[in-house]
Each structure stands twice: as C-alpha cells, then as structure tokens.
Design a protein around this motif. Sequence first.
Motif, short mmCIF file in Angstrom:
data_model
loop_
_atom_site.label_atom_id
_atom_site.label_comp_id
_atom_site.label_asym_id
_atom_site.label_seq_id
_atom_site.Cartn_x
_atom_site.Cartn_y
_atom_site.Cartn_z
N VAL A 130 0.86 -1.18 0.00
CA VAL A 130 0.00 0.00 0.00
C VAL A 130 0.89 1.24 0.00
N VAL A 177 -2.95 5.03 1.02
CA VAL A 177 -3.76 5.11 -0.19
C VAL A 177 -4.40 3.74 -0.39
N LEU A 178 -5.69 3.64 -0.09
CA LEU A 178 -6.41 2.37 -0.16
C LEU A 178 -7.35 2.37 -1.37
N HIS A 179 -7.18 1.39 -2.24
CA HIS A 179 -8.02 1.26 -3.43
C HIS A 179 -8.93 0.05 -3.24
N GLU A 184 -13.38 2.82 -5.44
CA GLU A 184 -13.21 4.00 -4.61
C GLU A 184 -11.81 4.02 -3.99
N TYR A 185 -11.31 5.23 -3.76
CA TYR A 185 -10.05 5.43 -3.06
C TYR A 185 -10.32 6.08 -1.71
N TYR A 186 -9.57 5.64 -0.71
CA TYR A 186 -9.65 6.26 0.61
C TYR A 186 -8.24 6.62 1.06
N TYR A 187 -8.14 7.71 1.80
CA TYR A 187 -6.83 8.22 2.21
C TYR A 187 -6.81 8.44 3.72
N PHE A 225 -10.76 -3.13 3.12
CA PHE A 225 -9.63 -3.26 2.20
C PHE A 225 -8.96 -4.63 2.37
#
Length: 240
Positions: A130, A177-179, A184-187, A225
């Motif tokens: 990640v 940075v999680l895809h 969707e992307y989460y930060y 995730f």
Amino acid sequence: MDKKKEIMLIGHLKGRKSGNTVINIGDTLILEPANTDRTEKYKCRLVETGEKELYIDYPIHLETNKTVFLLNGTQLKVNFVTSEGSVYMFQSEIVGRKKEQVPMLILHLPSKEQMIKIQRRQFVRVDTNVDTAVHPLHNDFLPFTTVTTDISAGGAAIIAPKTIIFHEGNSLEVYLVLHLQNGEYYYPRLKGKVIKVYGYNETNNKVSLQFHEMNSTDRQIILRFCYDVQLSLKKKGREN
C-alpha cells in the motif's frame, strides 16, 4: 428522539465483564447476511436508538456501492467499532421500517449476553503493498514515501530507509492510499507507534507499526480493504 442519546452495551465474555461499549448516533455498522454462504457486506449508519431497537439508514453494498433493500425478518450479523477501537459483533434481524426525513430500517438490539467482543489479534493481516507517506510527530526525521509489506486494521509493516533511526515506542503519522474493489479510493491519516524494527535489505529496514487513536470509519475501511485483498488472492489462487 434526542440525537445525543446513546445506548450503553455491556458485553460479557465467558462470564467475565468486558467493560462498557457505547454505540453513538452516526456510528458506522457493517452488516452481513447470516445463515448463508454469501460473503456480501453492507455499510449503514446508526440514525436513532430505542430500548430494544437500532434505527439505521438504508444500507449500501460495499462492492457495488448501491442501496440494498432488506426484507423484514432478514437475519444479519452486525459489527461495529467503538471510539476506543474495540470491535463488537452480534446477531440481529430486520424487524420493521420507519419513514421520517430519512427512511430507516429497524434492527433488533440483542441482550448484553449476546454481544461478542472481537480481540485485536483477530484482525486479518494481509501481505500487500500500500502506498504510504510517513510523517514525524516531533520533527525527528524528514517525511518520506514508501509502501507497506502487510497491513491489518490494527497496524502495518512499512519499509523505511536505514538512514532514519526508529526505536520501539516512537510515534509517527502515516497516510495510506487504499483502493477498494468498487473503484473507490480512501486516504486515511493515522497515528502509529513503532513496535519492532527488523533488517530488510542493505539499505532498508522493516518497521512494524501499531495504529492508535483510529476512528471507527477508518478502521472499517481498512477492514474492508483487507477483505478485498483476501478475496482477490483467493480468486487468483483458483485461477492458477
């Protein structure tokens, strides 16, 4: 109903009191179909509470990001994360609906003996890279970018240059940075504590971190995730 109202849920594990756990209005709940082989998960928010009921907004499917319509009588497994970072799970079912400004489903609230606390060690750790930015809390090193070697909802291991000296107990901040599989992307921005430092190669160490002061939303996103990574690895295994 008063939006500030809270339910005190006191869990018992093997006959021992596990402490007070508070579900607050606005907290995120993760729902799973019970008594089935399906691995679907839905996300919802707690809108109101009653003595024996939880009022939630309509759940969103975590993969399709679409609203899920659940019938009365649908059996569910429910989990939530407290503000202290503890995870609790219980069995429930849809017992009704309520139409106000926000359409709601009504979940049955079980007795305190039916609440199960999931220990931190039960968080699934997955081996995956990640993208991560690491920042100091006390200006004791320069920020740097790197990747994880593994991650869970309780912590992660990152690659760090040997020129930066980390000691057990050091605090820092990480940006992940999680895809997710739904695109969707989460930060999440998380505080971490150094647990262990290992030699990795000639120029880098592997630094094991424990996350702390994490809010329930970030923890649920990381759990999701890790679940996505597990599904992807299983799928690749079946295809090979």
